[in-house]
Design a protein around this motif. Structure first.
Motif, PDB file in Angstrom:
ATOM      1  N   TYR A  25       0.843  -1.202   0.000  1.00 43.08           N
ATOM      2  CA  TYR A  25       0.000   0.000   0.000  1.00 43.08           C
ATOM      3  C   TYR A  25       0.876   1.249   0.000  1.00 43.08           C
ATOM      4  O   TYR A  25       0.654   2.184  -0.775  1.00 43.08           O
ATOM      5  CB  TYR A  25      -0.933  -0.001   1.208  1.00 43.08           C
ATOM      6  N   LEU A  26       1.881   1.261   0.867  1.00 35.96           N
ATOM      7  CA  LEU A  26       2.768   2.416   0.964  1.00 35.96           C
ATOM      8  C   LEU A  26       3.577   2.640  -0.313  1.00 35.96           C
ATOM      9  O   LEU A  26       3.960   3.768  -0.609  1.00 35.96           O
ATOM     10  CB  LEU A  26       3.711   2.272   2.155  1.00 35.96           C
ATOM     11  N   ALA A  28       2.620   2.726  -3.197  1.00 38.17           N
ATOM     12  CA  ALA A  28       1.845   3.489  -4.164  1.00 38.17           C
ATOM     13  C   ALA A  28       1.499   4.889  -3.663  1.00 38.17           C
ATOM     14  O   ALA A  28       0.711   5.588  -4.296  1.00 38.17           O
ATOM     15  CB  ALA A  28       0.572   2.734  -4.511  1.00 38.17           C
ATOM     16  N   SER A  29       2.074   5.292  -2.523  1.00 35.07           N
ATOM     17  CA  SER A  29       1.771   6.613  -1.985  1.00 35.07           C
ATOM     18  C   SER A  29       3.012   7.246  -1.373  1.00 35.07           C
ATOM     19  O   SER A  29       3.990   6.551  -1.078  1.00 35.07           O
ATOM     20  CB  SER A  29       0.665   6.507  -0.924  1.00 35.07           C
ATOM     21  N   THR A  30       2.954   8.543  -1.185  1.00 31.76           N
ATOM     22  CA  THR A  30       4.060   9.251  -0.536  1.00 31.76           C
ATOM     23  C   THR A  30       4.107   8.887   0.937  1.00 31.76           C
ATOM     24  O   THR A  30       5.155   8.566   1.479  1.00 31.76           O
ATOM     25  CB  THR A  30       3.895  10.774  -0.701  1.00 31.76           C
ATOM     26  N   GLU A  31       2.952   8.953   1.582  1.00 32.44           N
ATOM     27  CA  GLU A  31       2.806   8.517   2.967  1.00 32.44           C
ATOM     28  C   GLU A  31       1.326   8.267   3.231  1.00 32.44           C
ATOM     29  O   GLU A  31       0.479   8.705   2.457  1.00 32.44           O
ATOM     30  CB  GLU A  31       3.389   9.527   3.967  1.00 32.44           C
ATOM     31  N   ALA A  32       1.060   7.549   4.307  1.00 29.31           N
ATOM     32  CA  ALA A  32      -0.327   7.244   4.647  1.00 29.31           C
ATOM     33  C   ALA A  32      -0.522   7.422   6.149  1.00 29.31           C
ATOM     34  O   ALA A  32       0.385   7.137   6.944  1.00 29.31           O
ATOM     35  CB  ALA A  32      -0.682   5.814   4.241  1.00 29.31           C
ATOM     36  N   TRP A  75       1.842   9.352  10.616  1.00 33.55           N
ATOM     37  CA  TRP A  75       1.937   9.080   9.193  1.00 33.55           C
ATOM     38  C   TRP A  75       3.110   8.141   8.959  1.00 33.55           C
ATOM     39  O   TRP A  75       4.129   8.207   9.642  1.00 33.55           O
ATOM     40  CB  TRP A  75       2.151  10.361   8.396  1.00 33.55           C
ATOM     41  N   SER A  77       5.618   6.269   5.921  1.00 30.42           N
ATOM     42  CA  SER A  77       6.059   6.272   4.525  1.00 30.42           C
ATOM     43  C   SER A  77       7.072   5.154   4.316  1.00 30.42           C
ATOM     44  O   SER A  77       7.749   4.716   5.254  1.00 30.42           O
ATOM     45  CB  SER A  77       6.674   7.625   4.147  1.00 30.42           C
TER      46      SER A  77
END
Length: 110
Positions: A25-26, A28-32, A75, A77
């Motif tokens: 999941y991470l 595909a994103s900058t941070e969650a 958060w 990352s």
């Protein structure tokens, strides 16, 4: 696996489904935000916390704490080391699948 061929090794730390799902999941994103990860993985706060802590100790993730208004937030990352570990783990899984399909197509019967 096929003898004589070199395959990347599976990452024992990412072999667990929850850790793998979180890192994927991470990727595909900058941070969650912590709650988003918890909900995505379908796990409790406690399990999310333990999973993130374990991945942080491996330097696979970076944790940033702060506030939104007066509410504390966390958060997470993916680090470059975590991204490399995920890519290597996925390559190893793909190699296993490819080897199995090749062996199955080489005359193996079910």
């Amino acid at each position: 696996m096929v003898t004589g061929e070199s395959h990347p090794a599976l990452d024992r730390e990412l072999h667990h489904p929850t850790r793998l799902a979180l890192v994927a999941y991470l990727s595909a994103s900058t941070e969650a935000e912590f709650g988003v990860l918890r909900d995505y993985c379908g796990i409790s706060d406690s399990v999310t916390s333990k999973t993130v802590s374990a991945l942080e100790k491996l330097a696979y993730v970076h944790v940033r704490k702060g506030y939104v208004g007066k509410r504390p937030r966390t958060w997470v990352s993916l680090t470059p080391r975590g991204r490399t570990a995920l890519e290597t783990h996925l390559a190893a899984l793909e190699a296993i699948v490819t080897a199995a399909r090749t062996a199955g197509g080489a005359g193996g019967t079910a």
